[in-house]
Scaffold this motif. Structure first.
Motif, PDB file in Angstrom:
ATOM      1  N   ASN A 164      47.766  40.792  48.547  1.00  0.00           N
ATOM      2  CA  ASN A 164      48.282  42.112  48.882  1.00  0.00           C
ATOM      3  C   ASN A 164      49.697  42.327  48.357  1.00  0.00           C
ATOM      4  N   SER A 217      41.721  51.190  52.543  1.00  0.00           N
ATOM      5  CA  SER A 217      41.438  51.799  51.253  1.00  0.00           C
ATOM      6  C   SER A 217      40.252  51.147  50.564  1.00  0.00           C
ATOM      7  N   LYS A 254      43.068  50.533  45.059  1.00  0.00           N
ATOM      8  CA  LYS A 254      43.092  51.056  43.688  1.00  0.00           C
ATOM      9  C   LYS A 254      43.888  50.143  42.768  1.00  0.00           C
ATOM     10  N   ASP A 283      42.065  56.493  50.255  1.00  0.00           N
ATOM     11  CA  ASP A 283      43.103  55.790  51.013  1.00  0.00           C
ATOM     12  C   ASP A 283      43.362  56.530  52.313  1.00  0.00           C
ATOM     13  N   SER A 333      47.167  49.021  48.070  1.00  0.00           N
ATOM     14  CA  SER A 333      46.014  49.902  47.930  1.00  0.00           C
ATOM     15  C   SER A 333      44.931  49.202  47.128  1.00  0.00           C
ATOM     16  N   ALA A 370      47.158  50.423  56.181  1.00  0.00           N
ATOM     17  CA  ALA A 370      46.384  51.202  55.225  1.00  0.00           C
ATOM     18  C   ALA A 370      44.948  50.693  55.177  1.00  0.00           C
ATOM     19  N   ASP A 394      40.381  47.125  51.013  1.00  0.00           N
ATOM     20  CA  ASP A 394      41.573  46.517  51.606  1.00  0.00           C
ATOM     21  C   ASP A 394      41.822  47.071  52.999  1.00  0.00           C
TER      22      ASP A 394
END
Length: 231
Positions: A96, A16, A192, A29, A190, A14, A9
């Protein structure tokens, strides 16, 4: 079925990457608003090396397809296309906004979520979700709108409805509205949090090819150019 999933992403500031392999999740991240293109591939390489596998041993690739910053979303889609084409991987695009809702569920047990990303120009990317059983239902569809418009569309917030994303703090209209919402510390999506969403889609066969994926900007004037000669 190869259940190893790599997620990337870059849609916001961010940057990550995350990997689901042998039932274990590992992730990196960073906050790198201007260096996504320099950081994302080394992060992928490091994550795969840590797991002791190559990209061709991955079963599917998930990525943040937006909304987010125009540049960040474009970088993410371009990287996803390149990785997926190079390793012949099916792709799972992930919202997102929904990824942040998933993060709120994983971290706080939230099942009712308002997601807001600052879209600048006095607008936010906005959606509202509710989790029923194992799946998320969209209560208010993804859109770009003014804070006032978002406030007017929030549906019957429960006492435990959680807010995620940068949009809330960016505009005083939200706090001034005195809505019965719990403001979380989850401000950015994120990779994750995309893994569980991607795993569900992948298991149901809801994937796309590298040539099919496109960014979601929500602003109509923005266009996307696919890989050359691959229309």
């Amino acid at each position: 079925m190869n259940k190893t999933i790599l997620a990337i992403d870059t849609a916001t500031e961010a940057c990550s990457v995350a990997l689901l392999h042998n039932g274990q999740i590992s992730a990196f991240d960073e906050l790198s608003p201007r260096t996504h293109t320099q950081r994302i591939l080394p992060m992928v390489d490091e994550l795969l090396a840590k797991a002791g596998i190559s990209l061709k041993q991955v079963g599917a690739l998930a990525f943040g397809r937006g909304p987010g910053s125009f540049t960040g979303v474009r970088v993410g889609v371009g990287i996803a296309q390149g990785l997926a084409m190079g390793a012949n991987l099916p792709v799972v695009p992930i919202s997102n906004l929904l990824a942040m809702a998933q993060a709120a569920y994983e971290k706080m047990g939230a099942t009712s979520v308002v997601a807001l990303i600052d879209a600048r120009m006095n607008e936010v990317y906005f959606a509202q979700y509710e989790r029923v059983g194992r799946y998320w239902q969209t209560i208010v569809a993804e859109q770009v709108c003014s804070p006032e418009r978002a406030i007017s569309q929030i549906q019957q917030p429960k006492d435990n409805t959680v807010v995620v994303g940068t949009g809330w703090a960016a505009y005083s209209q939200f706090s001034n509205a005195q809505l019965p919402l719990l403001v979380s510390d989850i401000t950015l999506p994120s990779a994750k949090s995309m893994l569980t969403l991607a795993e569900s889609e992948f298991s149901q066969g809801n994937t796309q090819s590298a040539l099919q994926i496109e960014p979601v900007y929500l602003r109509n004037e923005v266009t996307w150019e696919k890989l050359p000669h691959k229309r």
